[in-house]
Design an enzyme around this catalytic site. Structure first.
Site, PDB file in Angstrom:
ATOM      1  CG  PHE A 100      -7.552 -10.356 -15.264  1.00 11.23           C
ATOM      2  CD1 PHE A 100      -7.619 -11.720 -15.520  1.00 11.23           C
ATOM      3  CD2 PHE A 100      -7.133  -9.520 -16.280  1.00 11.23           C
ATOM      4  CE1 PHE A 100      -7.291 -12.226 -16.771  1.00 11.23           C
ATOM      5  CE2 PHE A 100      -6.799 -10.020 -17.527  1.00 11.23           C
ATOM      6  CZ  PHE A 100      -6.876 -11.380 -17.773  1.00 11.23           C
ATOM      7  CG  ASP A 152     -13.399  -6.678 -13.909  1.00 12.53           C
ATOM      8  OD1 ASP A 152     -14.226  -7.413 -14.491  1.00 12.53           O
ATOM      9  OD2 ASP A 152     -12.268  -6.432 -14.365  1.00 12.53           O
ATOM     10  CE1 TYR A 170     -12.506 -12.297 -22.869  1.00  9.31           C
ATOM     11  CE2 TYR A 170     -13.061 -10.140 -23.773  1.00  9.31           C
ATOM     12  CZ  TYR A 170     -12.269 -10.930 -22.953  1.00  9.31           C
ATOM     13  OH  TYR A 170     -11.258 -10.357 -22.239  1.00  9.31           O
ATOM     14  CE  LYS A 171     -12.467 -13.254 -19.305  1.00  9.80           C
ATOM     15  NZ  LYS A 171     -11.916 -12.329 -18.307  1.00  9.80           N
ATOM     16  NE  ARG A 184      -9.040 -20.078 -15.565  1.00 11.17           N
ATOM     17  CZ  ARG A 184      -9.259 -18.881 -16.136  1.00 11.17           C
ATOM     18  NH1 ARG A 184      -9.510 -17.837 -15.376  1.00 11.17           N
ATOM     19  NH2 ARG A 184      -9.191 -18.722 -17.428  1.00 11.17           N
TER      20      ARG A 184
HETATM   21  C1  LIG Z   1     -10.965 -11.380 -18.708  1.00 13.35           C
HETATM   22  C2  LIG Z   1     -10.755 -10.224 -17.785  1.00 13.35           C
HETATM   23  C3  LIG Z   1     -10.367  -8.974 -18.268  1.00 13.35           C
HETATM   24  C4  LIG Z   1     -10.068  -8.809 -19.725  1.00 13.35           C
HETATM   25  O1  LIG Z   1      -9.896  -7.498 -20.106  1.00 13.35           O
HETATM   26  P1  LIG Z   1      -9.792  -7.176 -21.671  1.00 13.35           P
HETATM   27  O2  LIG Z   1      -9.625  -5.729 -21.715  1.00 13.35           O
HETATM   28  O3  LIG Z   1     -11.035  -7.696 -22.309  1.00 13.35           O
HETATM   29  O4  LIG Z   1      -8.619  -7.929 -22.197  1.00 13.35           O
HETATM   30  C5  LIG Z   1     -10.265  -7.919 -17.386  1.00 13.35           C
HETATM   31  N1  LIG Z   1     -10.513  -8.088 -16.069  1.00 13.35           N
HETATM   32  C6  LIG Z   1     -10.872  -9.292 -15.578  1.00 13.35           C
HETATM   33  C7  LIG Z   1     -11.141  -9.448 -14.118  1.00 13.35           C
HETATM   34  C8  LIG Z   1     -10.980 -10.393 -16.408  1.00 13.35           C
HETATM   35  O5  LIG Z   1     -11.308 -11.582 -15.911  1.00 13.35           O
END
Ligand SMILES: *Cc1c(COP(=O)(O)O)cnc(C)c1O
Length: 414
Positions: free
Chosen positions: A127, A199, A224-225, A373
């Site tokens: 990400f 992560d 939040y996911k 997705r």
């Molecule tokens: C959703 C996601 C994030 C989001 O990071 P935020 O700091 O909450 O915006 C980070 N890393 C991964 C792998 C994600 O899927």
């Protein structure tokens, strides 16, 4: 699957031990929500809890709520509720800040644990915010202290060498759903003297995770996911207890201090996991997360995984059989053991097809350049939902309903 009918899906739902959880969510009738991997829906209990937090805690009890209603302890009490979902013990997980910020803290800490080494290794499919945080740290500390290297998922282990300080990987890839073998990769990384940061944004509440069993060094993730904590809900941090004394993170705010309320001039990190915190907790967001985590406390992750695998497999098989010839290409691993709780298909008109599905109340999303997705969330997604989603997709493809101009204009959030 060609003979699989909607009645077969209904029969599976009738035996589903997780079916009752759906009623605990605020979801519009008829809506098929396959985007819980991006933003989980609202648990009904959260509405009442938020109302109380606003009227009673903030509205009436004001500053006394820090003690009276346990505001001060929220980062730890919520961390304790997340711990069992990721294979951590009580007291080892804290909640606060965002994933991006926590990635920064842990990368900096990992570099300090490995002072003779400067490479932070990741994969290019990670990400982007994770990669951006590496780059920010490099800008800050300088090229002679930080070097970012990227290697593809299949080559990551070979890419770890004597210069590698930290390996930062997302356990389940956000585009494809491909899942690393956490145990094997952790072992290989550590054998070469590097530290691993996992992560778990697409893992917590999606797949069983066993950080301790995998001997992981550190982990971050968002709530939040799949965890349904609400938009912008705070993230979590885990550091293996064997490292706790050594991990000095650079955002040394007062909530990471051993005694925040002595107001010392000098920073002394807490001896507990609180040292990974920074400033004042986002109380209202944490209150919103709490009922969601209480729900997760009643859930057996093995059952979630079992249903998730079935939902994903059913979706793949139905799309491939019923939409054969329409140009869909599976972009996720076919082998469930290598896949998280989402399925992605590549399609040349992917963006427009997703928009047409949304118009038909099947919510998925799109990730450039061509991926459609779909997240599968066993607490509120039924087998009939999967059948109906594919049924609507079939109709969209057969009628070319996606071929309308309004479905082709890209919005800011895809
Ligand atoms: C959703 C996601 C994030 C989001 O990071 P935020 O700091 O909450 O915006 C980070 N890393 C991964 C792998 C994600 O899927």
């Amino acid at each position: 699957m060609t003979n699989f009918t909607r009645d077969d899906a209904l029969a599976l739902d009738a035996q589903d031990s997780l079916a009752d959880f759906r009623g605990q969510f605020q979801l519009e009738e008829g809506l098929i929500y396959l985007d819980g991997n991006s933003l989980g829906p609202l648990p009904k209990a959260t509405m009442a809890r938020m109302q109380e937090a606003i009227t009673v805690e903030w509205g009436r009890d004001l500053i006394t709520s820090w003690n009276k209603h346990g505001w001060m302890d929220l980062p730890r009490s919520l961390g304790n509720k997340i711990a069992p979902l990721i294979g951590a013990e009580q007291g080892q997980v804290v909640v606060g800040d965002s994933t991006s910020v926590n990635v920064f803290k842990l990368l900096a800490a990992g570099l300090k644990m490995n002072p003779g080494r400067k490479v932070i290794l990741s994969d290019p499919g990670n990400f982007p915010t994770d990669l951006y945080m590496i780059q920010g740290l490099r800008e800050f500390l300088g090229d002679d202290r930080v070097e970012m290297r990227l290697a593809d998922e299949t080559e990551i282990i070979d890419a770890v060498d004597d210069d590698t300080a930290v390996v930062l990987l997302t356990h389940v890839n956000f585009r494809t759903g491909r899942m690393y073998d956490m145990k094997a990769v952790t072992e290989a990384v550590q054998a070469k003297g590097a530290v691993i940061v996992w992560d778990l944004c697409h893992s917590a509440g999606a797949v069983p995770v066993d950080l301790a069993g995998c001997n992981a060094d550190m982990a971050v993730g968002c709530s939040y996911k799949y965890l349904n904590g609400g938009p912008g809900a705070p993230a979590f941090v885990y550091v293996a207890p064997r490292h706790q004394d050594k991990v000095i993170q650079p955002l040394s705010g007062w909530h990471g201090h051993a005694h925040p309320f002595t107001f010392d001039v000098d920073y002394t990190p807490a001896e507990t996991a609180s040292r990974y915190l920074c400033g004042t907790p986002a109380v209202l967001s944490m209150r919103a997360l709490e009922p969601a985590l209480d729900m997760w406390g009643q859930v057996d992750m093995r059952q979630v995984r079992e249903k998730s695998v079935k939902l994903c497999e059913m979706f793949i098989e139905l799309v491939e059989s019923r939409c054969a010839g329409h140009g869909f290409e599976l972009a996720s691993p076919r082998d469930a053991a290598m896949r998280g709780s989402q399925v992605s298909f590549g399609h040349r008109d992917g963006y427009a097809i997703v928009q047409a599905l949304i118009a038909d109340k099947v919510i998925g999303d799109f990730r450039a350049p061509n991926l459609m997705r779909f997240g599968f969330t066993p607490l509120y997604t039924s087998y009939a939902d999967v059948w109906d989603a594919v049924d609507r997709l079939v109709r969209i493809m057969e009628t070319r309903a996606y071929d309308r101009p309004e479905f082709k204009t890209r919005a800011a959030v895809t």
